[in-house]
Design a protein around this motif. Structure first.
Motif, short mmCIF file in Angstrom:
data_model
loop_
_atom_site.label_atom_id
_atom_site.label_comp_id
_atom_site.label_asym_id
_atom_site.label_seq_id
_atom_site.Cartn_x
_atom_site.Cartn_y
_atom_site.Cartn_z
N ASN A 291 7.49 -0.98 7.87
CA ASN A 291 6.10 -1.04 8.32
C ASN A 291 6.08 -1.27 9.82
O ASN A 291 6.83 -2.10 10.34
CB ASN A 291 5.34 -2.17 7.63
N ASN B 115 1.04 0.79 10.65
CA ASN B 115 1.46 2.11 10.15
C ASN B 115 0.53 3.22 10.63
O ASN B 115 0.15 4.13 9.89
CB ASN B 115 1.54 2.09 8.62
N LEU C 296 -0.20 -2.32 4.32
CA LEU C 296 1.25 -2.39 4.22
C LEU C 296 1.77 -1.55 3.06
O LEU C 296 1.02 -1.19 2.15
CB LEU C 296 1.69 -3.84 4.05
N ARG C 297 3.07 -1.27 3.08
CA ARG C 297 3.71 -0.51 2.01
C ARG C 297 5.13 -1.01 1.83
O ARG C 297 5.69 -1.68 2.72
CB ARG C 297 3.70 0.98 2.35
#
Length: 252
Positions: free
Chosen positions: A84, A52, A79-80
């Motif tokens: 990503n 990201n 991460l989200r």
């Protein structure tokens, strides 16, 4: 250790492998961020990993020529939920070293596998990845030293691809990767890095200078060319500094 990933590379078999920079990327969509997201990755010859848009790791560690070191990195903090971007800058020296020592040669390849804490694969390198030759680097730059056969690095930031390390980047014009096969795959015998990765932090430069020197040794004469360039970050451009050439001869 089970590998579900495949070694991948640029799909153009006619592309010169010497002094080659590549960009490789893949996006993965997550319903939730796992507590553990363990990435195992390596590349021949060198890589830098971004998640990201954030720089995360670089490698691989040096290893004996008959082995290929890989790194293990927890990507959970980067991460989200949702899309990503996994992005790699990869550099390949050459297939066969033209240097006197003969190091750093070998087949080009990229290997990446991301697993959650239960060992479920979240993202693996395969033919769905997108790979492109990196436009900013000059592949035709000269060899820096005939002993090790490393190359001068010439990078033109005006040719950089904006946003390619970020999620949502449109990479449909990039060619799909060529899958080479799953490990174990010759010539790579994989071994996990056996010493810690270097730490560090990202800082912004207040001021900067670039210096370079080249030295040639001959039987009767040595010469050295020294270049110095002042970079002015506030002005957004390089300001020429000074260039001097010094000639020395051996005493009889």
């Amino acid at each position: 250790m089970t590998w579900n990933a495949q070694w991948i590379w640029h799909p153009d078999g006619g592309l010169s492998q010497t002094n080659l920079y590549l960009y490789a990327r893949r996006e993965v969509v997550l319903d939730a961020v796992p507590k553990v997201a363990r990435a195992r990755l390596t590349a021949c010859s060198l890589y830098r990993l971004f998640v990201n848009g954030q720089p995360v790791a670089r490698g691989p560690a040096p290893s004996e020529a008959s082995y290929q070191s890989y790194d293990v990195v927890d990507l959970a903090p980067f991460l989200r939920r949702g899309a990503n971007a996994i992005a790699l800058e990869v550099y390949h020296y050459f297939d066969v070293s033209p240097g006197i020592i003969g190091q750093n040669g070998g087949r080009g390849g990229i290997l990446f596998q991301l697993d959650d804490g239960d060992g479920r694969a979240l993202c693996v390198s395969d033919a769905a990845w997108r790979v492109i030759q990196a436009p900013p680097w000059d592949q035709g730059s000269a060899i820096n030293c005939t002993l090790f056969a490393d190359f001068k690095e010439i990078y033109d930031s005006r040719r950089e691809i904006a946003g390619w390390r970020e999620a949502g980047f449109d990479d449909r014009a990039w060619p799909q990767a060529r899958a080479l096969g799953q490990p174990p795959l010759a010539p790579w015998t994989l071994v996990e890095r056996d010493f810690p990765r270097l730490g560090g932090e990202t800082v912004s430069a207040v001021d900067a200078w670039v210096e370079s020197a080249s030295v040639t040794y001959a039987w009767r004469e040595d010469w050295e060319v020294y270049h110095e360039q002042h970079l002015a970050p506030a002005a957004g451009r390089a300001t020429p500094g000074k260039c001097t050439e010094v000639t020395r001869t051996h005493a009889d």
